[in-house]
Write an enzyme that holds these catalytic residues in place. Structure first.
Site, PDB file in Angstrom:
ATOM      1  N   CYS A  78       0.809  -1.225   0.000  1.00 15.14           N
ATOM      2  CA  CYS A  78       0.000   0.000   0.000  1.00 15.14           C
ATOM      3  C   CYS A  78       0.842   1.274   0.000  1.00 15.14           C
ATOM      4  O   CYS A  78       0.331   2.353  -0.282  1.00 15.14           O
ATOM      5  CB  CYS A  78      -0.956  -0.003   1.184  1.00 15.14           C
ATOM      6  SG  CYS A  78      -2.031  -1.436   1.165  1.00 15.14           S
ATOM      7  N   HIS A  82      -3.543   7.127   2.017  1.00 19.19           N
ATOM      8  CA  HIS A  82      -3.949   5.790   1.605  1.00 19.19           C
ATOM      9  C   HIS A  82      -5.350   5.520   2.157  1.00 19.19           C
ATOM     10  O   HIS A  82      -5.626   5.779   3.327  1.00 19.19           O
ATOM     11  CB  HIS A  82      -2.944   4.769   2.135  1.00 19.19           C
ATOM     12  CG  HIS A  82      -3.370   3.361   1.886  1.00 19.19           C
ATOM     13  ND1 HIS A  82      -3.760   2.922   0.641  1.00 19.19           N
ATOM     14  CD2 HIS A  82      -3.482   2.303   2.717  1.00 19.19           C
ATOM     15  CE1 HIS A  82      -4.086   1.653   0.722  1.00 19.19           C
ATOM     16  NE2 HIS A  82      -3.941   1.242   1.972  1.00 19.19           N
ATOM     17  N   ASN A 131     -10.187  -0.270  -0.482  1.00 21.00           N
ATOM     18  CA  ASN A 131      -8.736  -0.143  -0.377  1.00 21.00           C
ATOM     19  C   ASN A 131      -8.084  -0.776  -1.602  1.00 21.00           C
ATOM     20  O   ASN A 131      -8.128  -1.988  -1.765  1.00 21.00           O
ATOM     21  CB  ASN A 131      -8.283  -0.839   0.918  1.00 21.00           C
ATOM     22  CG  ASN A 131      -6.769  -0.851   1.093  1.00 21.00           C
ATOM     23  OD1 ASN A 131      -6.021  -0.512   0.174  1.00 21.00           O
ATOM     24  ND2 ASN A 131      -6.324  -1.250   2.271  1.00 21.00           N
TER      25      ASN A 131
HETATM   26  O1  UT7 Z   1      -3.750  -1.157   3.547  1.00 20.05           O
HETATM   27  C1  UT7 Z   1      -3.723  -1.659   4.823  1.00 20.05           C
HETATM   28  C2  UT7 Z   1      -4.666  -2.801   4.835  1.00 20.05           C
HETATM   29  N1  UT7 Z   1      -5.278  -3.150   6.065  1.00 20.05           N
HETATM   30  C3  UT7 Z   1      -5.995  -2.313   6.842  1.00 20.05           C
HETATM   31  O2  UT7 Z   1      -6.100  -1.159   6.650  1.00 20.05           O
HETATM   32  C4  UT7 Z   1      -6.700  -2.957   7.988  1.00 20.05           C
HETATM   33  C5  UT7 Z   1      -6.808  -2.066   9.181  1.00 20.05           C
HETATM   34  N2  UT7 Z   1      -7.754  -2.634  10.097  1.00 20.05           N
HETATM   35  C6  UT7 Z   1      -9.083  -2.448   9.959  1.00 20.05           C
HETATM   36  O3  UT7 Z   1      -9.524  -1.748   9.076  1.00 20.05           O
HETATM   37  C7  UT7 Z   1      -9.984  -3.069  10.972  1.00 20.05           C
HETATM   38  O4  UT7 Z   1      -9.208  -3.706  11.976  1.00 20.05           O
HETATM   39  C8  UT7 Z   1     -10.992  -4.106  10.363  1.00 20.05           C
HETATM   40  C9  UT7 Z   1     -12.010  -3.386   9.534  1.00 20.05           C
HETATM   41  C10 UT7 Z   1     -10.250  -5.127   9.504  1.00 20.05           C
HETATM   42  C11 UT7 Z   1     -11.720  -4.827  11.485  1.00 20.05           C
HETATM   43  O5  UT7 Z   1     -12.378  -3.883  12.297  1.00 20.05           O
HETATM   44  P1  UT7 Z   1     -12.240  -3.955  13.886  1.00 20.05           P
HETATM   45  O6  UT7 Z   1     -13.072  -2.900  14.416  1.00 20.05           O
HETATM   46  O7  UT7 Z   1     -10.774  -3.915  14.199  1.00 20.05           O
HETATM   47  O8  UT7 Z   1     -12.874  -5.361  14.213  1.00 20.05           O
HETATM   48  P2  UT7 Z   1     -12.207  -6.588  14.955  1.00 20.05           P
HETATM   49  O9  UT7 Z   1     -11.231  -7.292  14.080  1.00 20.05           O
HETATM   50  O10 UT7 Z   1     -11.735  -6.130  16.303  1.00 20.05           O
HETATM   51  O11 UT7 Z   1     -13.471  -7.511  15.168  1.00 20.05           O
HETATM   52  C12 UT7 Z   1     -14.570  -7.122  15.997  1.00 20.05           C
HETATM   53  C13 UT7 Z   1     -15.702  -8.122  15.786  1.00 20.05           C
HETATM   54  C14 UT7 Z   1     -15.257  -9.568  15.861  1.00 20.05           C
HETATM   55  O12 UT7 Z   1     -16.277 -10.295  16.453  1.00 20.05           O
HETATM   56  P3  UT7 Z   1     -16.219 -10.701  18.003  1.00 20.05           P
HETATM   57  O13 UT7 Z   1     -14.993 -11.523  18.143  1.00 20.05           O
HETATM   58  O14 UT7 Z   1     -16.155  -9.421  18.738  1.00 20.05           O
HETATM   59  O15 UT7 Z   1     -17.489 -11.454  18.192  1.00 20.05           O
HETATM   60  C15 UT7 Z   1     -15.105  -9.970  14.420  1.00 20.05           C
HETATM   61  O16 UT7 Z   1     -15.287 -11.349  14.232  1.00 20.05           O
HETATM   62  O17 UT7 Z   1     -16.235  -7.933  14.468  1.00 20.05           O
HETATM   63  C16 UT7 Z   1     -16.239  -9.201  13.792  1.00 20.05           C
HETATM   64  N3  UT7 Z   1     -16.060  -8.944  12.382  1.00 20.05           N
HETATM   65  C17 UT7 Z   1     -17.093  -8.743  11.537  1.00 20.05           C
HETATM   66  N4  UT7 Z   1     -18.426  -8.721  11.741  1.00 20.05           N
HETATM   67  C18 UT7 Z   1     -19.204  -8.473  10.671  1.00 20.05           C
HETATM   68  C19 UT7 Z   1     -14.904  -8.868  11.688  1.00 20.05           C
HETATM   69  N5  UT7 Z   1     -15.176  -8.618  10.396  1.00 20.05           N
HETATM   70  C20 UT7 Z   1     -16.513  -8.538  10.286  1.00 20.05           C
HETATM   71  C21 UT7 Z   1     -17.378  -8.303   9.209  1.00 20.05           C
HETATM   72  N6  UT7 Z   1     -18.699  -8.261   9.450  1.00 20.05           N
HETATM   73  N7  UT7 Z   1     -16.927  -8.081   7.951  1.00 20.05           N
END
Ligand code: UT7
Length: 340
Positions: free
Chosen positions: A130, A267, A297
């Site tokens: 990225c 980005h 992204n």
């Molecule tokens: O270019 C760089 C590329 N990468 C990035 O920029 C990634 C940066 N990170 C992020 O954007 C965020 O961390 C994510 C969008 C990937 C995830 O968001 P988050 O707020 O950090 O969620 P999390 O991973 O802490 O998950 C919270 C909950 C989990 O459930 P439990 O364990 O609390 O029951 C996940 O399983 O949200 C759940 N979850 C979802 N639920 C519905 C994770 N993905 C999804 C989804 N839909 N797509």
């Protein structure tokens, strides 16, 4: 420019002539026709439009079907050259930033060169995920500053849809395909005023992919192709830690403060990351344009596609101070300050 002229220019640099920079003279972009919105994704993995919008700001993304990483790059480059009023024959260097090249050899940049008919240009790829577009822009700057080339065509092109795990709701919701390009030329005033690049290879495990689909039938025919794996929270906190620090470092090199910047073109990973960076820099969020709601992204394509949109909408105007910052897998992070 001929070899003799180039050699003379190199000698004059050694003799201590003035510093040079590069100015973006034209922008272009290309997106695949097929769009996949959050509702369609919710039919593929256990997610919802509400969750994706709230946690990322993304509403839809483009996914390549007929398009390739090269065809998208060529289209973006043609538009950038047209926007700059230059023809392919005058291009001296082509840098293609990508982490999703569809062929191992030849590199994407050489394929783009061939399609464009940019016979004079040297061409090669660069993979910094990225941060790739930014690192490529900085590389072009270094070549120009060294007196080797007068201009460059820089393209970020990605088909991440071919690398993501479409069963993993934690990653597949984020990414999209597309290409963005800029044509840059040597200038003696303005252009890039300050830049920084940082890499942290030790942190690379938080966002990786162990294959680019280069599977050999002699090794393991039935092996499942590894896809992108990511610890989203770690990447999130890396971005909030490193990006504001990198931007401040680049601004210091340019002798500017955050409030003297007109636009921050970052980005496009997650709206909450962009909001967090704005807060840490104490700059109003209105100076941070976004398009991730429509395109997701697109890795190395994210910054040049957004630049092209802003340029064509007349939002970017000559004389403006603009900060670009790219970050992601590597882990890598870069920022530069430019006078548009
Ligand atoms: O270019 C760089 C590329 N990468 C990035 O920029 C990634 C940066 N990170 C992020 O954007 C965020 O961390 C994510 C969008 C990937 C995830 O968001 P988050 O707020 O950090 O969620 P999390 O991973 O802490 O998950 C919270 C909950 C989990 O459930 P439990 O364990 O609390 O029951 C996940 O399983 O949200 C759940 N979850 C979802 N639920 C519905 C994770 N993905 C999804 C989804 N839909 N797509």
């Amino acid at each position: 420019m001929g070899r003799t002229e180039r050699a003379v220019r190199l000698q004059s640099r050694k003799d201590g002539n003035t510093k040079m920079s590069i100015r973006i003279m034209g922008t272009g972009s290309a997106l695949p026709a097929r769009q996949v919105d959050n509702r369609e994704l919710a039919g593929m993995v256990d997610t919802s439009d509400e969750w994706i919008r709230e946690r990322t700001g993304i509403g839809s993304r483009h996914v390549s079907t007929g398009e390739t990483v090269v065809s998208l790059a060529v289209e973006a480059c043609e538009r950038a050259l047209e926007n700059a009023g230059r023809d392919a024959a005058s291009v001296e260097l082509i840098l293609a930033a990508t982490c999703t090249a569809e062929r191992g050899i030849p590199c994407e940049a050489c394929q783009v060169q061939s399609h464009l008919g940019a016979k004079q240009a040297a061409a090669f790829d660069l993979n910094a995920a990225c941060a790739g577009f930014l690192f490529a822009l900085h590389t072009a700057w270094a070549y120009v500053e060294a007196g080797i080339y007068d201009n460059a065509l820089i393209v970020g092109s990605e088909v991440l849809s071919k690398l993501v795990d479409w069963t993993d709701r934690g990653t597949c919701i984020l990414f999209g395909d597309g290409a963005g390009a800029v044509f840059v030329e040597r200038c003696s005033e303005g252009g890039i005023l300050g830049l920084v690049q940082h890499s942290d290879g030790a942190g690379g495990g938080v966002l990786c992919c162990d294959s680019r689909e280069l599977q050999s039938p002699f090794v393991n025919r039935s092996m499942e192709i590894p896809r992108i794996r990511m610890d989203g929270r770690e990447v999130f906190s890396f971005a909030l830690r490193q990006v504001p620090a990198g931007i401040l470092e680049a601004l210091e090199k340019a002798d500017l403060s955050p409030d003297e910047v007109d636009l921050y073109v970052l980005h496009q990973a997650n709206r909450r990351i962009i909001e967090g960076i704005a807060k840490r820099l104490a700059v109003d969020i209105s100076r941070f344009p976004v398009n991730l709601d429509r395109v997701g992204n697109m890795s190395s394509a994210a910054i040049p596609v957004l630049l092209d949109e802003l340029n064509r909408q007349g939002i970017l105007r000559r004389g403006m101070t603009v900060v670009l910052s790219g970050f992601g897998a590597g882990l890598s992070c870069g920022a530069c300050v430019i006078r548009w």
